[in-house]
Design a protein around this motif. Sequence first.
Motif, PDB file in Angstrom:
ATOM      1  N   SER A  78      72.010 -22.541  -1.342  1.00  0.00           N
ATOM      2  CA  SER A  78      72.835 -21.874  -0.323  1.00  0.00           C
ATOM      3  C   SER A  78      74.185 -21.445  -0.892  1.00  0.00           C
ATOM      4  N   VAL A  79      74.124 -20.828  -2.082  1.00  0.00           N
ATOM      5  CA  VAL A  79      75.312 -20.232  -2.691  1.00  0.00           C
ATOM      6  C   VAL A  79      74.998 -18.770  -2.991  1.00  0.00           C
ATOM      7  N   GLU A  80      76.019 -17.990  -3.280  1.00  0.00           N
ATOM      8  CA  GLU A  80      75.806 -16.596  -3.609  1.00  0.00           C
ATOM      9  C   GLU A  80      75.303 -16.460  -5.044  1.00  0.00           C
ATOM     10  N   PRO A  81      74.471 -15.455  -5.322  1.00  0.00           N
ATOM     11  CA  PRO A  81      73.956 -15.278  -6.688  1.00  0.00           C
ATOM     12  C   PRO A  81      75.067 -15.190  -7.729  1.00  0.00           C
ATOM     13  N   GLY A  82      76.184 -14.588  -7.359  1.00  0.00           N
ATOM     14  CA  GLY A  82      77.298 -14.442  -8.287  1.00  0.00           C
ATOM     15  C   GLY A  82      78.060 -15.723  -8.563  1.00  0.00           C
ATOM     16  N   GLN A  83      77.668 -16.814  -7.916  1.00  0.00           N
ATOM     17  CA  GLN A  83      78.304 -18.107  -8.160  1.00  0.00           C
ATOM     18  C   GLN A  83      77.581 -18.917  -9.229  1.00  0.00           C
ATOM     19  N   LEU A  84      76.532 -18.337  -9.827  1.00  0.00           N
ATOM     20  CA  LEU A  84      75.714 -19.067 -10.790  1.00  0.00           C
ATOM     21  C   LEU A  84      75.901 -18.536 -12.202  1.00  0.00           C
ATOM     22  N   LEU A  85      75.934 -19.467 -13.157  1.00  0.00           N
ATOM     23  CA  LEU A  85      75.999 -19.155 -14.575  1.00  0.00           C
ATOM     24  C   LEU A  85      74.875 -19.923 -15.261  1.00  0.00           C
ATOM     25  N   VAL A  93      76.277 -24.218 -21.145  1.00  0.00           N
ATOM     26  CA  VAL A  93      77.275 -23.962 -20.104  1.00  0.00           C
ATOM     27  C   VAL A  93      78.587 -24.653 -20.471  1.00  0.00           C
ATOM     28  N   ILE A  94      78.490 -25.883 -20.960  1.00  0.00           N
ATOM     29  CA  ILE A  94      79.678 -26.616 -21.408  1.00  0.00           C
ATOM     30  C   ILE A  94      80.350 -25.884 -22.564  1.00  0.00           C
ATOM     31  N   GLU A  95      79.558 -25.367 -23.473  1.00  0.00           N
ATOM     32  CA  GLU A  95      80.092 -24.626 -24.614  1.00  0.00           C
ATOM     33  C   GLU A  95      80.804 -23.349 -24.160  1.00  0.00           C
ATOM     34  N   ILE A  96      80.217 -22.641 -23.207  1.00  0.00           N
ATOM     35  CA  ILE A  96      80.816 -21.410 -22.695  1.00  0.00           C
ATOM     36  C   ILE A  96      82.167 -21.705 -22.051  1.00  0.00           C
ATOM     37  N   ILE A  97      82.211 -22.737 -21.224  1.00  0.00           N
ATOM     38  CA  ILE A  97      83.462 -23.118 -20.556  1.00  0.00           C
ATOM     39  C   ILE A  97      84.532 -23.465 -21.595  1.00  0.00           C
ATOM     40  N   SER A  98      84.146 -24.246 -22.596  1.00  0.00           N
ATOM     41  CA  SER A  98      85.092 -24.658 -23.636  1.00  0.00           C
ATOM     42  C   SER A  98      85.603 -23.453 -24.421  1.00  0.00           C
ATOM     43  N   ARG A  99      84.710 -22.557 -24.753  1.00  0.00           N
ATOM     44  CA  ARG A  99      85.097 -21.376 -25.521  1.00  0.00           C
ATOM     45  C   ARG A  99      86.055 -20.496 -24.735  1.00  0.00           C
ATOM     46  N   ALA A 100      85.891 -20.469 -23.423  1.00  0.00           N
ATOM     47  CA  ALA A 100      86.717 -19.607 -22.576  1.00  0.00           C
ATOM     48  C   ALA A 100      88.114 -20.158 -22.344  1.00  0.00           C
ATOM     49  N   LYS A 239      83.228 -17.361  -7.555  1.00  0.00           N
ATOM     50  CA  LYS A 239      82.781 -16.105  -8.168  1.00  0.00           C
ATOM     51  C   LYS A 239      83.773 -15.576  -9.187  1.00  0.00           C
ATOM     52  N   GLU A 240      85.060 -15.764  -8.951  1.00  0.00           N
ATOM     53  CA  GLU A 240      86.062 -15.291  -9.897  1.00  0.00           C
ATOM     54  C   GLU A 240      85.978 -16.071 -11.207  1.00  0.00           C
ATOM     55  N   VAL A 241      85.732 -17.367 -11.115  1.00  0.00           N
ATOM     56  CA  VAL A 241      85.586 -18.197 -12.313  1.00  0.00           C
ATOM     57  C   VAL A 241      84.332 -17.783 -13.084  1.00  0.00           C
ATOM     58  N   ILE A 242      83.228 -17.643 -12.375  1.00  0.00           N
ATOM     59  CA  ILE A 242      81.981 -17.233 -13.024  1.00  0.00           C
ATOM     60  C   ILE A 242      82.143 -15.867 -13.671  1.00  0.00           C
ATOM     61  N   GLY A 243      82.856 -14.984 -13.009  1.00  0.00           N
ATOM     62  CA  GLY A 243      83.089 -13.648 -13.552  1.00  0.00           C
ATOM     63  C   GLY A 243      83.807 -13.666 -14.887  1.00  0.00           C
ATOM     64  N   LEU A 245      83.575 -16.223 -17.018  1.00  0.00           N
ATOM     65  CA  LEU A 245      82.707 -16.907 -17.972  1.00  0.00           C
ATOM     66  C   LEU A 245      81.511 -16.066 -18.407  1.00  0.00           C
ATOM     67  N   GLU A 246      81.002 -15.233 -17.522  1.00  0.00           N
ATOM     68  CA  GLU A 246      79.795 -14.453 -17.810  1.00  0.00           C
ATOM     69  C   GLU A 246      79.879 -13.629 -19.109  1.00  0.00           C
ATOM     70  N   PRO A 247      81.011 -12.956 -19.407  1.00  0.00           N
ATOM     71  CA  PRO A 247      81.054 -12.161 -20.639  1.00  0.00           C
ATOM     72  C   PRO A 247      80.912 -12.983 -21.919  1.00  0.00           C
ATOM     73  N   ILE A 248      81.134 -14.294 -21.823  1.00  0.00           N
ATOM     74  CA  ILE A 248      81.034 -15.154 -23.002  1.00  0.00           C
ATOM     75  C   ILE A 248      79.596 -15.614 -23.233  1.00  0.00           C
ATOM     76  N   ARG A 249      78.811 -15.598 -22.174  1.00  0.00           N
ATOM     77  CA  ARG A 249      77.407 -16.023 -22.283  1.00  0.00           C
ATOM     78  C   ARG A 249      76.648 -15.081 -23.212  1.00  0.00           C
ATOM     79  N   GLU A 250      75.832 -15.674 -24.080  1.00  0.00           N
ATOM     80  CA  GLU A 250      75.002 -14.852 -24.958  1.00  0.00           C
ATOM     81  C   GLU A 250      73.984 -14.059 -24.135  1.00  0.00           C
ATOM     82  N   PRO A 251      73.716 -12.801 -24.492  1.00  0.00           N
ATOM     83  CA  PRO A 251      72.701 -12.046 -23.755  1.00  0.00           C
ATOM     84  C   PRO A 251      71.308 -12.650 -23.989  1.00  0.00           C
ATOM     85  N   PHE A 252      70.496 -12.614 -22.954  1.00  0.00           N
ATOM     86  CA  PHE A 252      69.107 -13.098 -23.039  1.00  0.00           C
ATOM     87  C   PHE A 252      69.038 -14.569 -23.467  1.00  0.00           C
ATOM     88  N   ASN A 253      69.963 -15.398 -22.977  1.00  0.00           N
ATOM     89  CA  ASN A 253      70.018 -16.789 -23.435  1.00  0.00           C
ATOM     90  C   ASN A 253      68.969 -17.684 -22.791  1.00  0.00           C
TER      91      ASN A 253
END
Length: 366
Positions: A78-85, A93-100, A239-243, A245-253
């Motif tokens: 029951s969350v919005e799709p844009g709230q997920l990473l 996910v931990i690595e992405i957060i740390s890198r950001a 959503k702002e936080v996920i937004g 973080l998303e550019p740091i995520r590797e494509p097709f991970n």
Amino acid sequence: MKWKSQIQNLKAYQPGKTMDDVKELFNLEKVVKLASNENPFGCSKNVETFLKTNAFSHAIYPDGYAKGLRMKLSEHLSVEPGQLLFGNGSDEVIEIISRALLDGGKSTVMATPTFPQYKHNAIVEGAEIREVPLDSAGRHQLDKMLEEIDDTTSIVWLCSPNNPTGEYIRNGELVSFLDAVPSHVLVVLDEAYYEYVVAEDYYDSLELLKSYPQLMITRTFSKAYGIAGFRVGFGIGNKEVIGKLEPIREPFNNNALAQGAASAAIEDQTFIEECRSHNRKGLQQYYRFCEENDLDYIPSQANFVLINFGVSGDEVFQYLMSKGYIVRSGEALGYSHSVRVTVGSHEQNEEVIGRMKEFLALQKQV
């Protein structure tokens, strides 16, 4: 080569011996692995059905947005799709957060002992690490963690239930903590063992997320869902936080099979409920063993239990491994006289408890 100075002495993750390694080393026919907190009951039959009935073109990239999995999980939570990473396990996910958020001018706060990847990633990014010891009951000391936060702090890591103790943060103390944390600090709440929790005073993190935009939740399909081999983890946040973080995520991970397997797993919550029930019964087996033998243990809300044998955890580990049971020595977890045991099936628990009794009997003869 101009390596980062902070990685000069950094050690790579050392996985334990495989079941085949142990069979060969001790000439055993049967080996039971109770070391990595995997689900002893495997995964839902939904996953097996999905794998048997779906074919994929191996030449085509998977959906980089993981739309099917994203929509199914957002509906389930029951969350919005844009709230997920999504990550290749919650480790990514931990690595992405740390890198950001971390670099040489930032600090991060965490408990100790806890999941080691928080510290590992902070070291890689060159951040200052501020560790606050768990209390004698294996719980986070949130008041002392607050004292470590200042203007340089970017991330606070909370693991609940905590690995390796199995202890959890109570609702009231978490709310008080979040009320006091400065708005510039991201609070990451690692809930890898969320599905196993039965404590009545456990918080509702998704509800808290509505009131605390600096909160980030991480969960995984590797534990209760039983698909650790597919490596699917995810974060839930504003959503702002996920937004950011998303550019740091590797494509097709997340590969195509992993996305499909996770989607199928979500649909079978009856399986999760059954695993939770079996887990509580399994924990009681270990509690009874400890109480009958005057061994200290920490009551757990996860699918493992930390048992203090009063001798080196390596000694207990080696004995059990020689008998075909792989557990995790507390020497590497910050509890040198303990071992961490994953809760297995009823039969597996009885078997390893029998070997533990043998070990205790040998100790008395020394």
